[in-house]
Design an enzyme around this catalytic site. Structure first.
Site, mmCIF file in Angstrom:
data_model
loop_
_atom_site.group_PDB
_atom_site.id
_atom_site.type_symbol
_atom_site.label_atom_id
_atom_site.label_comp_id
_atom_site.label_asym_id
_atom_site.label_seq_id
_atom_site.Cartn_x
_atom_site.Cartn_y
_atom_site.Cartn_z
ATOM 1 N N SER A 112 9.475 34.483 -38.295
ATOM 2 C CA SER A 112 9.704 33.245 -37.544
ATOM 3 C C SER A 112 10.110 33.615 -36.132
ATOM 4 O O SER A 112 10.742 34.656 -35.907
ATOM 5 C CB SER A 112 10.815 32.418 -38.195
ATOM 6 O OG SER A 112 11.218 31.352 -37.355
ATOM 7 N N TYR B 171 18.888 31.129 -41.770
ATOM 8 C CA TYR B 171 17.437 31.328 -41.792
ATOM 9 C C TYR B 171 17.046 32.379 -40.753
ATOM 10 O O TYR B 171 16.294 33.317 -41.050
ATOM 11 C CB TYR B 171 16.744 30.001 -41.502
ATOM 12 C CG TYR B 171 15.240 30.052 -41.491
ATOM 13 C CD1 TYR B 171 14.523 30.100 -42.683
ATOM 14 C CD2 TYR B 171 14.530 30.040 -40.293
ATOM 15 C CE1 TYR B 171 13.128 30.136 -42.678
ATOM 16 C CE2 TYR B 171 13.141 30.074 -40.276
ATOM 17 C CZ TYR B 171 12.450 30.120 -41.476
ATOM 18 O OH TYR B 171 11.075 30.159 -41.476
#
Length: 253
Positions: free
Chosen positions: A136, A149
């Site tokens: 990500s 995350y």
């Protein structure tokens, strides 16, 4: 050629499986969600694509070792691995529950470690192979409310690159694709009402979050194309690299 794709029932995972299966590659689609996996496999096989479904939880070492062995027994030597399995739990670090933190690291980081270890140990004796981890852009850019995350994805990035250094001598390449906001169920779970897409495109100054300069939300196929490139011979001299696919949302940093 045989490729393994984890998280294959998800939006990006299914798109990656479709992309690879369209290039004379047999794809082992791995996921822990039986119903969603069966539906994804059915869609791709209906289009005449060579895919097979395998149930496994990447957070479980025994299941990982078992499924990789089963894939090689049924389909042949694995030459490509795509770590696309991922989970998201939102919340500031100071309010993050232990269970949420643990599940993100179990899947997003430890899952990448377990799958990569199982596959690369089979690639080394053969002297070839390629791994791509779907991380990500949050792995390199702080995001308010996404610290767990982001941290788990950052761990996956460094694991992938460090492993890439360790196995380069065996002709095995390890790279990362870092998507930004991509039209998947995960992104939609972060939206509240019809203003969600607009807010993603425009960003949030109060949260120090830039919008998307290209003015569009990414599609799973955009990520799949980047993965396909890094697995291909066209990227034969690329390893330990990150290819960011976020429409400029992190300004190329």
């Amino acid at each position: 050629m045989v490729a393994v794709v984890t998280g294959a029932a998800g939006g990006i995972g299914t798109a990656v499986a479709r992309r690879l299966a369209g290039t004379a590659t047999t794809v082992a689609m791995v996921d822990r969600e039986a119903t969603a996996l069966a539906e994804a496999v059915e869609k791709l096989t209906a289009d005449g694509l060579p895919v097979c479904g395998f149930l496994a939880d990447v957070a479980d070492s025994a299941e990982v070792e078992s499924v990789v062995a089963e894939v090689e027994d049924r389909l042949g030597p694995v030459e490509s691995l795509v770590n696309a399995a991922g989970v998201l739990r939102l919340g500031d670090a100071r309010h993050c529950a232990d269970d949420d933190w643990d599940v993100m690291f179990a899947v997003n980081a430890a899952g990448v470690f377990r799958m990569s270890r199982a596959v690369v140990n089979r690639m080394v004796p053969r002297g070839r192979g390629a791994i791509v981890t779907v991380a990500s852009n949050a792995a390199g850019t702080p995001r308010s409310g996404m610290s767990g995350y982001a941290a788990s994805k950052a761990a996956a990035v460094m694991l992938t690159k460090s492993m890439g250094l360790e196995v380069a001598r065996y002709g095995i390449r390890c790279n990362v694709v870092a998507p930004g906001s991509t039209d998947t169920a995960m992104l939609r779970s972060m939206w509240h009402g019809e203003a969600g897409p607009k807010a993603t495109l425009e960003g949030d100054l109060a949260a120090y979050r830039l919008g998307i300069p290209l003015g569009k939300i990414g599609q799973p196929s955009d990520v799949a194309d980047a993965v396909g490139f890094l697995l291909s011979d066209r990227a034969g001299h690329i390893t330990m690299a990150t290819l960011t696919v976020d429409g400029g949302a992190t300004l190329g940093v």
